[in-house]
Design an enzyme around this catalytic site. Structure first.
Site, PDB file in Angstrom:
ATOM      1  N   SER A   1     -46.600  31.957  52.424  1.00 16.35           N
ATOM      2  CA  SER A   1     -47.737  32.150  53.341  1.00 16.35           C
ATOM      3  C   SER A   1     -47.403  31.582  54.724  1.00 16.35           C
ATOM      4  O   SER A   1     -47.744  32.176  55.748  1.00 16.35           O
ATOM      5  CB  SER A   1     -48.981  31.434  52.811  1.00 16.35           C
ATOM      6  OG  SER A   1     -49.698  32.275  51.944  1.00 16.35           O
TER       7      SER A   1
ATOM      8  N   ASN B   1     -51.879  36.754  38.914  1.00 18.43           N
ATOM      9  CA  ASN B   1     -50.784  36.820  39.885  1.00 18.43           C
ATOM     10  C   ASN B   1     -49.650  35.856  39.527  1.00 18.43           C
ATOM     11  O   ASN B   1     -48.481  36.256  39.465  1.00 18.43           O
ATOM     12  CB  ASN B   1     -51.353  36.503  41.275  1.00 18.43           C
ATOM     13  CG  ASN B   1     -50.264  36.397  42.309  1.00 18.43           C
ATOM     14  OD1 ASN B   1     -49.587  35.381  42.409  1.00 18.43           O
ATOM     15  ND2 ASN B   1     -50.046  37.447  43.066  1.00 18.43           N
TER      16      ASN B   1
ATOM     17  N   LYS C   1     -54.482  24.866  55.582  1.00 19.76           N
ATOM     18  CA  LYS C   1     -53.936  26.041  54.880  1.00 19.76           C
ATOM     19  C   LYS C   1     -54.206  25.879  53.404  1.00 19.76           C
ATOM     20  O   LYS C   1     -53.940  24.823  52.824  1.00 19.76           O
ATOM     21  CB  LYS C   1     -52.407  26.105  55.122  1.00 19.76           C
ATOM     22  CG  LYS C   1     -51.733  27.296  54.504  1.00 19.76           C
ATOM     23  CD  LYS C   1     -51.732  28.484  55.441  1.00 19.76           C
ATOM     24  CE  LYS C   1     -51.480  29.807  54.728  1.00 19.76           C
ATOM     25  NZ  LYS C   1     -52.669  30.456  54.159  1.00 19.76           N
TER      26      LYS C   1
ATOM     27  N   LYS D   1     -58.988  24.234  51.397  1.00 19.66           N
ATOM     28  CA  LYS D   1     -59.298  25.126  50.282  1.00 19.66           C
ATOM     29  C   LYS D   1     -60.710  25.627  50.466  1.00 19.66           C
ATOM     30  O   LYS D   1     -61.528  24.970  51.127  1.00 19.66           O
ATOM     31  CB  LYS D   1     -59.186  24.374  48.955  1.00 19.66           C
ATOM     32  CG  LYS D   1     -59.021  25.268  47.744  1.00 19.66           C
ATOM     33  CD  LYS D   1     -57.580  25.733  47.553  1.00 19.66           C
ATOM     34  CE  LYS D   1     -57.485  26.803  46.501  1.00 19.66           C
ATOM     35  NZ  LYS D   1     -56.091  27.163  46.204  1.00 19.66           N
TER      36      LYS D   1
ATOM     37  N   GLN E   1     -53.532  20.268  47.889  1.00 19.54           N
ATOM     38  CA  GLN E   1     -52.891  21.168  48.851  1.00 19.54           C
ATOM     39  C   GLN E   1     -52.253  20.403  50.015  1.00 19.54           C
ATOM     40  O   GLN E   1     -51.223  20.816  50.547  1.00 19.54           O
ATOM     41  CB  GLN E   1     -53.947  22.150  49.377  1.00 19.54           C
ATOM     42  CG  GLN E   1     -53.387  23.365  50.054  1.00 19.54           C
ATOM     43  CD  GLN E   1     -53.023  24.482  49.089  1.00 19.54           C
ATOM     44  OE1 GLN E   1     -53.773  24.793  48.186  1.00 19.54           O
ATOM     45  NE2 GLN E   1     -51.855  25.081  49.284  1.00 19.54           N
TER      46      GLN E   1
ATOM     47  N   LYS F   1     -48.891  19.256  48.620  1.00 17.80           N
ATOM     48  CA  LYS F   1     -48.071  20.431  48.296  1.00 17.80           C
ATOM     49  C   LYS F   1     -47.505  21.025  49.582  1.00 17.80           C
ATOM     50  O   LYS F   1     -46.317  21.307  49.692  1.00 17.80           O
ATOM     51  CB  LYS F   1     -48.939  21.467  47.576  1.00 17.80           C
ATOM     52  CG  LYS F   1     -48.212  22.741  47.219  1.00 17.80           C
ATOM     53  CD  LYS F   1     -49.157  23.849  46.790  1.00 17.80           C
ATOM     54  CE  LYS F   1     -50.102  23.392  45.694  1.00 17.80           C
ATOM     55  NZ  LYS F   1     -50.732  24.519  44.987  1.00 17.80           N
TER      56      LYS F   1
ATOM     57  N   GLY G   1     -55.376  33.823  49.279  1.00 20.68           N
ATOM     58  CA  GLY G   1     -56.027  34.124  48.003  1.00 20.68           C
ATOM     59  C   GLY G   1     -55.896  32.975  47.015  1.00 20.68           C
ATOM     60  O   GLY G   1     -55.219  31.980  47.255  1.00 20.68           O
ATOM     61  N   ASP G   2     -56.565  33.104  45.910  1.00 18.92           N
ATOM     62  CA  ASP G   2     -56.447  32.203  44.756  1.00 18.92           C
ATOM     63  C   ASP G   2     -57.110  32.970  43.604  1.00 18.92           C
ATOM     64  O   ASP G   2     -57.189  34.206  43.658  1.00 18.92           O
ATOM     65  CB  ASP G   2     -57.145  30.856  45.041  1.00 18.92           C
ATOM     66  CG  ASP G   2     -56.855  29.797  43.975  1.00 18.92           C
ATOM     67  OD1 ASP G   2     -55.732  29.279  43.954  1.00 18.92           O
ATOM     68  OD2 ASP G   2     -57.730  29.502  43.154  1.00 18.92           O
TER      69      ASP G   2
HETATM   70  P1  NDP Z   1     -55.668  35.201  39.051  1.00 16.85           P
HETATM   71  O1  NDP Z   1     -57.109  35.362  39.315  1.00 16.85           O
HETATM   72  O2  NDP Z   1     -54.728  36.262  39.509  1.00 16.85           O
HETATM   73  O3  NDP Z   1     -55.438  35.007  37.472  1.00 16.85           O
HETATM   74  C1  NDP Z   1     -55.993  33.958  36.758  1.00 16.85           C
HETATM   75  C2  NDP Z   1     -55.680  34.168  35.278  1.00 16.85           C
HETATM   76  O4  NDP Z   1     -56.040  32.982  34.586  1.00 16.85           O
HETATM   77  C3  NDP Z   1     -56.458  35.314  34.654  1.00 16.85           C
HETATM   78  O5  NDP Z   1     -55.668  35.933  33.665  1.00 16.85           O
HETATM   79  C4  NDP Z   1     -57.653  34.591  34.032  1.00 16.85           C
HETATM   80  O6  NDP Z   1     -58.202  35.250  32.907  1.00 16.85           O
HETATM   81  C5  NDP Z   1     -56.997  33.308  33.576  1.00 16.85           C
HETATM   82  N1  NDP Z   1     -58.008  32.265  33.475  1.00 16.85           N
HETATM   83  C6  NDP Z   1     -58.836  31.800  34.442  1.00 16.85           C
HETATM   84  N2  NDP Z   1     -59.646  30.854  33.948  1.00 16.85           N
HETATM   85  C7  NDP Z   1     -59.303  30.710  32.654  1.00 16.85           C
HETATM   86  C8  NDP Z   1     -59.754  29.871  31.611  1.00 16.85           C
HETATM   87  N3  NDP Z   1     -60.743  28.984  31.819  1.00 16.85           N
HETATM   88  N4  NDP Z   1     -59.142  29.980  30.397  1.00 16.85           N
HETATM   89  C9  NDP Z   1     -58.163  30.873  30.184  1.00 16.85           C
HETATM   90  N5  NDP Z   1     -57.682  31.695  31.135  1.00 16.85           N
HETATM   91  C10 NDP Z   1     -58.255  31.613  32.340  1.00 16.85           C
HETATM   92  O7  NDP Z   1     -55.278  33.783  39.650  1.00 16.85           O
HETATM   93  P2  NDP Z   1     -53.852  33.250  40.129  1.00 16.85           P
HETATM   94  O8  NDP Z   1     -52.796  33.729  39.210  1.00 16.85           O
HETATM   95  O9  NDP Z   1     -53.732  33.506  41.569  1.00 16.85           O
HETATM   96  O10 NDP Z   1     -54.043  31.658  39.976  1.00 16.85           O
HETATM   97  C11 NDP Z   1     -53.795  30.983  38.745  1.00 16.85           C
HETATM   98  C12 NDP Z   1     -53.605  29.504  39.022  1.00 16.85           C
HETATM   99  O11 NDP Z   1     -52.513  29.304  39.920  1.00 16.85           O
HETATM  100  C13 NDP Z   1     -54.792  28.768  39.670  1.00 16.85           C
HETATM  101  O12 NDP Z   1     -54.817  27.444  39.225  1.00 16.85           O
HETATM  102  C14 NDP Z   1     -54.433  28.805  41.147  1.00 16.85           C
HETATM  103  O13 NDP Z   1     -55.091  27.781  41.877  1.00 16.85           O
HETATM  104  C15 NDP Z   1     -52.939  28.543  41.053  1.00 16.85           C
HETATM  105  N6  NDP Z   1     -52.168  28.943  42.228  1.00 16.85           N
HETATM  106  C16 NDP Z   1     -52.198  30.236  42.681  1.00 16.85           C
HETATM  107  C17 NDP Z   1     -51.431  30.592  43.771  1.00 16.85           C
HETATM  108  C18 NDP Z   1     -51.316  32.012  44.218  1.00 16.85           C
HETATM  109  O14 NDP Z   1     -50.461  32.279  45.070  1.00 16.85           O
HETATM  110  N7  NDP Z   1     -52.086  32.941  43.700  1.00 16.85           N
HETATM  111  C19 NDP Z   1     -50.674  29.585  44.539  1.00 16.85           C
HETATM  112  C20 NDP Z   1     -50.625  28.275  43.906  1.00 16.85           C
HETATM  113  C21 NDP Z   1     -51.388  27.980  42.823  1.00 16.85           C
HETATM  114  P3  NDP Z   1     -59.621  36.020  33.031  1.00 16.85           P
HETATM  115  O15 NDP Z   1     -59.298  37.247  33.826  1.00 16.85           O
HETATM  116  O16 NDP Z   1     -60.020  36.282  31.609  1.00 16.85           O
HETATM  117  O17 NDP Z   1     -60.549  35.069  33.746  1.00 16.85           O
END
Ligand code: NDP
Length: 448
Positions: free
Chosen positions: A375, A238, A88, A124, A109, A112, A163-164
């Site tokens: 999830s 997100n 997962k 992943k 993961q 976690k 998603g991620d």
């Molecule tokens: P999203 O794609 O929804 O959002 C990512 C955000 O981070 C965007 O605003 C993006 O900006 C920014 N970002 C990405 N790369 C960079 C960078 N190098 N420097 C600055 N800003 C950056 O992703 P999520 O919110 O889903 O995921 C964010 C983090 O949380 C990841 O590490 C993910 O693995 C982790 N995570 C997510 C989960 C989930 O349920 N979604 C669960 C557990 C962990 P821009 O649009 O400009 O690229």
């Protein structure tokens, strides 16, 4: 082989996979006390087994852009460990995706997912496809093509992606449609589906809300609370926007969000209206800078939020976004709590810097586990074909985050890592997660 020797082996073998080596070292260096107390783990070579995924599936994705030009991307699924349940973990679409990044995410993961106490293994996947600037029809064609390959290797009881970064409910829906089309099966093979067709209520909010619930538990231990506290949040996706939403709901003041272009600083703090606006802006792929015209505030081009004075930081964008210098700035600016919304957002040196200054630090594998926990609840709702209310899931999420917090804190104490009230959540979380997986592997013998 001792843990130290096992790390050296991983460093030598995977020198070309820096993120993976970083994640392995972080876990290895904190589980030594557990290993010492359990000679059977060494005898059964549990650590050496767990640093090698069960398998990595690599494939090519051919698709056509709007001009009719053939595009070629690479895709992977890392099935790391199914000791505790079906593999997962999310799918990431981003140009930086490679085997090192996916192995680090998959490795994290495993522990976690073990921490949630739910029956899920670790995996992943993703692609180096860049969704930025693509039209909806290009995204759709890519998602269809990606699932055309991936469907051979996933199923509801074997491997359940979600998603991620770059993969939200739109992408999950397209992939689910292709899976259904190819297999004629209406099952819980993906989580994060739309609520009208098998998705769980609260899955969208779960990671961000869960991180703030974890923070609430940390604050409580210190006889503190979130009301009136200034919070720095990075990212505008997100995790970030839902963390900001929960901070506001609980009376905290979220003063930043950011993206790869810069930081939005609103001294007055976000509120629900501003967050709803930001969510819409993100969904439409529009820039954060438009916010200034509507609500005021400041746009700090090319900057991260970490130099701003605040009480709490929730880095929620991506791996290694906080380096040692940023961590030093946080310490100097009064940050007392760092809660990782993203996976591995702090470098190893940044973690050292915050911990040596006794800033309370929650690692991502504990603090952001709310997403995968919901999830897993989506999987069980799909199996029994009965759905819970938003409030029921929210209550489960709060309990799960409290249990993760309490079990990590208890392990930190039990293994001598708590220092005068300062809890080592990283050691605690790694010990609890690792032990659950290791116990299962010992029970299985040498299969797995
Ligand atoms: P999203 O794609 O929804 O959002 C990512 C955000 O981070 C965007 O605003 C993006 O900006 C920014 N970002 C990405 N790369 C960079 C960078 N190098 N420097 C600055 N800003 C950056 O992703 P999520 O919110 O889903 O995921 C964010 C983090 O949380 C990841 O590490 C993910 O693995 C982790 N995570 C997510 C989960 C989930 O349920 N979604 C669960 C557990 C962990 P821009 O649009 O400009 O690229």
């Amino acid at each position: 082989m001792s843990i130290r020797q096992a790390i050296e082996k991983v460093e030598a073998r995977y020198a070309h996979q820096p993120e993976f080596v970083q994640a392995v070292k972080e876990v290895a260096l904190t589980i030594a006390p557990l290993y010492d107390a359990h000679p059977e783990f060494q005898k059964m070579k549990i650590f050496e087994r767990l640093v090698e995924p069960d398998r990595i599936i690599a494939f090519r994705i051919n698709w056509e852009n709007d001009k009719g030009e053939v595009q070629v991307n690479r895709g992977w699924r890392v099935q790391f460990s199914n000791a505790l349940g079906p593999y997962k973990g999310g799918l990431r679409f981003h140009p930086t995706v490679n085997q090192s990044v996916l192995k680090f995410l998959g490795f994290e993961q495993i522990f976690k997912n073990a921490l949630t106490g739910l029956p899920i293994g670790g995996g992943k996947g993703g692609s180096d496809f860049d969704p930025k600037g693509k039209t909806d029809s290009e995204i759709r064609r890519f998602c269809y093509a990606f699932m055309r390959e991936l469907h051979h290797y996933v199923s509801k009881d074997m491997d359940v992606p979600a998603g991620d970064i770059g993969v939200g409910s739109r992408e999950v829906s397209y992939m689910y449609a292709m899976y259904k089309n190819l297999t004629h099966e209406y099952s819980g093979v993906l989580t994060g589906k739309g609520v009208g067709f098998g998705g769980s209520l609260m899955r969208t909010e779960a990671t961000g809300y869960g991180a703030v619930y974890f923070l609430e538990n940390m604050l409580k231990v210190q006889n503190d609370d979130i009301k009136g506290k200034k919070v720095l949040i990075s990212g505008a996706g997100n995790v970030s926007l839902h963390a900001a939403e929960k901070v506001c709901m609980l009376g905290g003041i979220a003063i930043t969000v950011s993206d790869s272009k810069g930081t939005l600083y609103d001294e007055k703090g976000l509120n629900q209206e501003k967050i709803d606006w930001l969510k819409k802006q993100k969904d439409q792929g529009k820039p954060l800078t438009d916010y200034i015209e509507v609500f005021g505030g400041e746009w700090l081009a090319g900057q991260t939020p970490w130099h701003i004075k605040a009480d709490i930081a929730i880095p929620s964008a991506t791996q290694n976004e906080v380096d040692e210098e940023d961590a030093q700035k946080m310490v100097e600016n009064g940050v007392k709590y760092v809660v990782e919304g993203a996976n591995m957002p702090l470098t190893a040196k940044a973690i050292d810097r915050v911990c040596e200054n006794r800033v309370h630090y929650a690692p991502g594998k504990a603090a952001n586990a709310g997403g995968v926990a919901v999830s897993a609840l989506e999987m069980s709702q799909n199996s029994v074909r009965q759905y819970k209310t938003f409030d029921q899931i929210d209550e489960r999420l709060k309990n799960i985050m409290k249990n993760i917090h309490d079990s990590a804190a208890a392990a930190s104490e039990e293994y001598g890592q708590t220092d005068n009230g300062y809890i080592d959540y990283m050691a605690g979380a790694n010990i609890v997660g690792f032990k659950r997986v290791a116990d299962a592997l010992v029970a299985y013998g040498i299969l797995n």
